[in-house]
Design a protein around this motif. Structure first.
Motif, PDB file in Angstrom:
ATOM      1  N   ALA A   1     -20.450  35.156  54.887  1.00  0.00           N
ATOM      2  CA  ALA A   1     -20.701  35.655  53.473  1.00  0.00           C
ATOM      3  C   ALA A   1     -20.745  34.293  52.396  1.00  0.00           C
TER       4      ALA A   1
ATOM      5  N   TRP B   1     -20.391  27.944  51.622  1.00  0.00           N
ATOM      6  CA  TRP B   1     -21.129  28.037  50.299  1.00  0.00           C
ATOM      7  C   TRP B   1     -21.233  26.313  49.835  1.00  0.00           C
TER       8      TRP B   1
ATOM      9  N   ASP C   1     -23.404  37.598  38.574  1.00  0.00           N
ATOM     10  CA  ASP C   1     -23.633  37.642  40.126  1.00  0.00           C
ATOM     11  C   ASP C   1     -22.600  38.726  40.754  1.00  0.00           C
TER      12      ASP C   1
ATOM     13  N   CYS D   1     -24.379  34.613  50.394  1.00  0.00           N
ATOM     14  CA  CYS D   1     -24.264  34.885  49.077  1.00  0.00           C
ATOM     15  C   CYS D   1     -24.599  33.467  48.305  1.00  0.00           C
TER      16      CYS D   1
ATOM     17  N   VAL E   1     -22.800  38.238  44.709  1.00  0.00           N
ATOM     18  CA  VAL E   1     -21.348  37.683  45.406  1.00  0.00           C
ATOM     19  C   VAL E   1     -20.650  39.077  46.059  1.00  0.00           C
TER      20      VAL E   1
ATOM     21  N   VAL F   1     -23.290  41.980  47.972  1.00  0.00           N
ATOM     22  CA  VAL F   1     -23.609  41.285  49.302  1.00  0.00           C
ATOM     23  C   VAL F   1     -22.566  41.028  50.272  1.00  0.00           C
ATOM     24  N   ALA F   2     -21.550  40.272  49.756  1.00  0.00           N
ATOM     25  CA  ALA F   2     -20.297  40.094  50.571  1.00  0.00           C
ATOM     26  C   ALA F   2     -19.706  41.156  50.908  1.00  0.00           C
TER      27      ALA F   2
ATOM     28  N   ALA G   1     -16.592  35.197  47.762  1.00  0.00           N
ATOM     29  CA  ALA G   1     -17.245  35.968  48.825  1.00  0.00           C
ATOM     30  C   ALA G   1     -16.739  35.998  50.065  1.00  0.00           C
TER      31      ALA G   1
END
Lengths: 439, 112
Positions: free
Chosen positions: A299, A253, A320, A303, A324, A327-328, A275
């Motif tokens: 991830a 990230w 989110d 993310c 987060v 999606v993760a 994530a």
């Protein structure tokens, strides 16, 4: 002590570890409260924290009365739901065993998962939900959404684990995909916060966010390590995989942020770690360390972009939960199809370990079914609550801040003005004298 | 008497205070303030979303001085607060009709 007699089949090491893990995972919900609380504005931080704390109470009561038996009672119907034999934990004594640990402990451990999954949803509807509606929602949602999905995936007779054969070690589908799809449903149902995309809704306390993220990370060792259901090598592997993925998630990230925005941020570090930890949740019991490092990194990278989708599509998933957790959760559950290794699973292996594409197909079916079920049923529950009692807070409450409007409190008192005068004693006295005079 | 109001960068407060003390000004009022002139804030980034923060943190310093000292005090504040970069702030001066020391009831220059 009456209960100190050894129970045949009980493993004291496994029991000790799971007792500790239950406490670790319970702490994750107050941690989530701080993580979320720091991300909202000053005027609604108490309400945000309260949504998590009340989940602990409501889900516990629902779980003990009916949730546990429906999730983990003997299968009642085609791997879809458990039976009602243990309503109110009936028939379960301190001597009852699930595997090598007391059933009461297993029920407590699984309870902590149900609690945090419900609490996670609150991030999607920050600052704008009626508190009473949220309380009702957590109770109904636990029974209608969490409990069936937990049965499908975690119970021995559940169809996803026993018929489909998808792998989910600690809840990538049950917890992460589930809360993400449910959060999206509520965010769409309630609509965006007043001023969404126009006002700067900055996190009011990043130290709180980081404190919450750190405590979540700590608790995650119990979440994933405890899901081995014993104090053994699998628990150790899951724990180390958890650490590895959290770290590559954080780094991934930050890498994106540095290249894209020019700054590596603390919120990015916290979000990336979460994530990575989310993604390794389903996979920590089926992949090796290299797989864990890659899953966490994937991830973190994905993310960090996914959190901007809400602005593009115009839904206000405030904190989110979709970007987060959903999606993760999808990434971690899907990548099992690539990275699963027989050394960990004792059977199934993924594409990169000679298992072909079969496992990937099973993983995707599990993701889609859980996501669609959670979204649809949550939307229905939310709609019904909205019709009956109103789910969205009145606009003036939202603008003033829910802390004052709902809870009659404010989080901070930094200035020299506005300390007010003590009306409390007078109020209390008035009430008690009223009672006394009518008694 | 004159009221001098200075809105300057927060980290310049100590230097302004020192400059005023050296001139014998022995009282002032400081308020945390926000505003913008030509500087117009800064940008913050949260999860990739950029927010423009329009209002810039400043401190507002107020002193009441006698007429003959006013220009000297004003110049001292300006000199102490200047960095030469955008956002250094503003200093202005307005006449004061009357002033009272609350404790003693003294009025006018005696109350300063």
């Amino acid at each position: 002590m009456l209960l100190a007699d050894p129970t045949p089949g009980l493993d004291t090491g496994d029991t000790a570890w799971l007792l500790a893990c239950t406490a670790l995972v319970l702490l994750m919900t107050p941690a989530l409260a701080l993580f979320y609380g720091g991300m909202v504005r000053t005027k609604s931080v108490l309400n945000m924290i309260m949504m998590s704390f009340v989940s602990i109470a409501v889900v516990t009561v629902v779980w003990l009365l009916a949730g546990y038996t429906l999730a983990f009672g003997d299968d009642a119907f085609g791997g879809l739901i458990g039976d009602l034999d243990h309503l109110g934990m009936a028939g379960i004594t301190p001597a009852s065993l699930t595997g090598h640990v007391p059933t009461l402990l297993f029920a407590a451990f699984q309870l902590t998962f149900a609690i945090i999954t419900a609490a996670l949803i609150s991030g999607a509807i920050a600052d704008r939900a009626r508190f009473g509606a949220w309380v009702v929602f957590t109770a109904v949602w636990t029974l209608l959404v969490y409990v069936p999905v937990a049965h499908w995936v975690f119970a021995p007779g559940g169809w996803i684990v026993s018929k489909l054969g998808a792998l989910d070690f600690a809840g990538g589908t049950v917890v992460e995909v589930n809360c993400g799809a449910s959060g999206l449903a509520l965010a769409l149902l309630l609509g965006p916060r007043i001023g969404f995309k126009k006002e700067a809704m900055r996190p009011h306390s990043l130290p709180l966010v980081l404190l919450g993220a750190g405590l979540l990370w700590f608790g995650w060792f119990g979440f994933n390590g405890g899901s081995a259901m014993g104090a053994n090598g699998l628990a150790a592997a899951a724990l180390l995989n958890t650490q590895a993925a959290g770290c590559t998630g954080l780094l991934g990230w930050l890498l994106v942020e540095k290249r894209r925005d020019g700054h590596a941020t603390t919120l990015g570090a916290a979000s990336g770690a979460v994530a990575g930890l989310v993604a390794i949740t389903p996979s920590c019991g089926s992949v090796d360390l290299l797989g864990a490092l890659v899953i966490g990194l994937a991830a973190g990278l994905v993310c960090s972009y996914a959190v901007s989708w809400k602005f593009r599509f115009g839904f206000d998933d405030s904190l989110d939960v979709v970007g987060v957790h959903f999606v993760a959760g999808v990434i971690g559950t899907a990548l099992i199809g690539l990275f699963a290794t027989a050394a960990m699973t004792g059977g199934a292996s993924g594409l990169l370990h000679g298992g072909g594409l079969a496992q990937s197909g099973k993983q995707l079916v599990a993701i889609v079914v859980v996501a669609v079920y959670a979204f649809a049923v949550t939307y229905g529950i939310g709609w019904a609550i909205d019709r009956v009692m109103g789910f969205r807070a009145p606009a003036d409450h939202e603008l003033r801040g829910l802390d004052l409007a709902v809870h009659a409190e404010t989080a901070y008192d930094h200035g020299v003005l506005g300390h007010g005068t003590a009306a409390t004693h007078a109020t209390v006295l008035a009430h008690t004298s009223d009672k006394a005079s009518t008694a | 008497m004159k009221l001098i109001t200075a809105v300057v960068k927060p980290f310049k407060l100590d230097e302004v205070k020192t400059a005023l003390q050296e001139l014998g000004v022995h009282g002032l009022t400081v308020t945390e303030a926000s505003g913008y002139g030509r500087q117009h804030g800064h940008t913050e980034v949260y999860r990739g979303a950029e927010y423009r923060i329009d209002l810039v943190p400043k401190v507002r310093i107020e002193v009441v001085v006698e007429d003959e000292d006013a220009e000297q005090v004003l110049d001292a504040i300006v000199a102490a607060a200047r960095t030469g970069r955008i956002g250094d702030g503003k200093v202005w001066m307005v006449p004061v009709d009357s002033i009272v020391r609350v404790r003693t009831g003294e009025r006018g220059p005696d109350a300063v």
